[in-house]
Design a protein around this motif. Structure first.
Motif, PDB file in Angstrom:
ATOM      1  N   LEU A  60     -22.704  12.604  36.325  1.00 26.67           N
ATOM      2  CA  LEU A  60     -23.071  11.205  36.358  1.00 26.67           C
ATOM      3  C   LEU A  60     -21.872  10.334  35.995  1.00 26.67           C
ATOM      4  O   LEU A  60     -21.121  10.678  35.082  1.00 26.67           O
ATOM      5  CB  LEU A  60     -24.224  10.942  35.376  1.00 26.67           C
ATOM      6  N   PRO A  61     -21.669   9.215  36.676  1.00 24.92           N
ATOM      7  CA  PRO A  61     -20.538   8.347  36.334  1.00 24.92           C
ATOM      8  C   PRO A  61     -20.773   7.683  34.984  1.00 24.92           C
ATOM      9  O   PRO A  61     -21.915   7.415  34.600  1.00 24.92           O
ATOM     10  CB  PRO A  61     -20.537   7.317  37.470  1.00 24.92           C
ATOM     11  N   PRO A  62     -19.712   7.393  34.231  1.00 25.54           N
ATOM     12  CA  PRO A  62     -19.886   6.713  32.943  1.00 25.54           C
ATOM     13  C   PRO A  62     -20.368   5.289  33.157  1.00 25.54           C
ATOM     14  O   PRO A  62     -20.063   4.647  34.154  1.00 25.54           O
ATOM     15  CB  PRO A  62     -18.480   6.748  32.333  1.00 25.54           C
ATOM     16  N   THR A  63     -21.130   4.804  32.206  1.00 23.04           N
ATOM     17  CA  THR A  63     -21.668   3.450  32.285  1.00 23.04           C
ATOM     18  C   THR A  63     -20.900   2.539  31.338  1.00 23.04           C
ATOM     19  O   THR A  63     -20.471   2.947  30.260  1.00 23.04           O
ATOM     20  CB  THR A  63     -23.157   3.440  31.911  1.00 23.04           C
ATOM     21  N   MET A  64     -20.738   1.284  31.747  1.00 28.10           N
ATOM     22  CA  MET A  64     -20.019   0.310  30.943  1.00 28.10           C
ATOM     23  C   MET A  64     -20.838  -0.030  29.696  1.00 28.10           C
ATOM     24  O   MET A  64     -22.050  -0.240  29.786  1.00 28.10           O
ATOM     25  CB  MET A  64     -19.750  -0.948  31.768  1.00 28.10           C
ATOM     26  N   PRO A  65     -20.186  -0.089  28.528  1.00 30.29           N
ATOM     27  CA  PRO A  65     -20.920  -0.453  27.303  1.00 30.29           C
ATOM     28  C   PRO A  65     -21.574  -1.825  27.428  1.00 30.29           C
ATOM     29  O   PRO A  65     -21.098  -2.708  28.145  1.00 30.29           O
ATOM     30  CB  PRO A  65     -19.834  -0.439  26.215  1.00 30.29           C
ATOM     31  N   GLY A  66     -22.668  -1.999  26.707  1.00 27.96           N
ATOM     32  CA  GLY A  66     -23.428  -3.244  26.811  1.00 27.96           C
ATOM     33  C   GLY A  66     -22.653  -4.477  26.394  1.00 27.96           C
ATOM     34  O   GLY A  66     -22.792  -5.545  26.997  1.00 27.96           O
ATOM     35  N   LEU A  67     -21.816  -4.350  25.347  1.00 33.10           N
ATOM     36  CA  LEU A  67     -21.038  -5.505  24.904  1.00 33.10           C
ATOM     37  C   LEU A  67     -20.027  -5.930  25.965  1.00 33.10           C
ATOM     38  O   LEU A  67     -19.780  -7.127  26.157  1.00 33.10           O
ATOM     39  CB  LEU A  67     -20.330  -5.181  23.586  1.00 33.10           C
ATOM     40  N   LEU A  68     -19.448  -4.964  26.669  1.00 33.68           N
ATOM     41  CA  LEU A  68     -18.525  -5.300  27.751  1.00 33.68           C
ATOM     42  C   LEU A  68     -19.261  -5.953  28.919  1.00 33.68           C
ATOM     43  O   LEU A  68     -18.725  -6.857  29.574  1.00 33.68           O
ATOM     44  CB  LEU A  68     -17.793  -4.050  28.232  1.00 33.68           C
TER      45      LEU A  68
END
Length: 213
Positions: free
Chosen positions: A55-63
């Motif tokens: 699975l591709p990494p997901t961008m952190p919520g704060l970003l």
């Protein structure tokens, strides 16, 4: 003759020992096909039973929040740039109207026309700065997906400078005593804090330092 005699040509052939893996090849457990020497085992492809789910990494919520704020700020900067260009056009029309009365020294509109020219030039410069900052905000927001340390550092500096400008506007608004003069700078400072902090926290640092294939 005995069938157990190894020299008996008609006897049962002796059983051969099981084949052993060649030198340098690790022995695979039962039921698992051996891997070739020097070839690591490949991970399973997504969607196949038993395969590793890549699975591709997901961008952190704060970003993600900082990215949305950058796009919102760019929209405000674009509207401000358009407004300043419109003001420059009005000032230029005023200057042209003053010049239409003639350039004689007794023309009372000469000084007014000169001031309008200066105002038009200043407004054009401010409009270009606002539109340039809007382009930078959009570029940083778009580059959050695949940018590296350069985008991270630029975002931190950009957010910090925006926070300083917002604090100056906030102090001016507090000094004026008008509540409406405080709201916009306060929102601007809040946006700047999130934009500055998002790439600095551990999750944001890890996102920009992740490997890319």
């Amino acid at each position: 003759m005995s069938f157990g005699d190894p020299n008996n040509p008609y006897g049962q052939p002796p059983q051969q020992p099981p084949a052993t893996p060649g030198y340098g090849y690790p022995q695979a457990p039962p039921g698992v096909p051996p891997q070739g020497y020097g070839y690591p085992q490949q991970p399973g492809y997504p969607g196949y039973p038993g395969g590793n789910q890549m699975l591709p990494p997901t961008m952190p919520g704060l970003l993600v929040t900082a990215r949305v704020f950058l796009f919102l700020i760019s929209a405000v900067q674009i509207l401000a740039g358009i407004a300043y260009l419109y003001g420059a056009a009005i000032a230029n029309d005023v200057s042209d109207a003053a010049d239409s009365y003639g350039s004689s020294s007794d023309n009372p509109f000469n000084a007014f026309g000169d001031n309008a020219d200066i105002a038009a030039g200043a407004l054009v410069i401010i409009a270009l700065i606002a539109l340039g900052l809007a382009a930078l905000s959009i570029t940083l927001g778009v580059k959050f997906g695949n940018g590296g340390q350069g985008i991270r550092i630029t975002t931190v500096v950009y957010g910090a400078l925006g926070g300083i400008v917002g604090l100056i506007g906030l102090f001016i608004g507090l000094d004026s005593g008008l509540a409406t003069a405080v709201i916009l700078p306060l929102i601007w400072v809040a946006f700047a804090v999130v934009i500055t902090a998002a790439p600095v926290v551990p999750s944001g640092t890890a996102w920009f330092a992740r490997p890319r294939y």
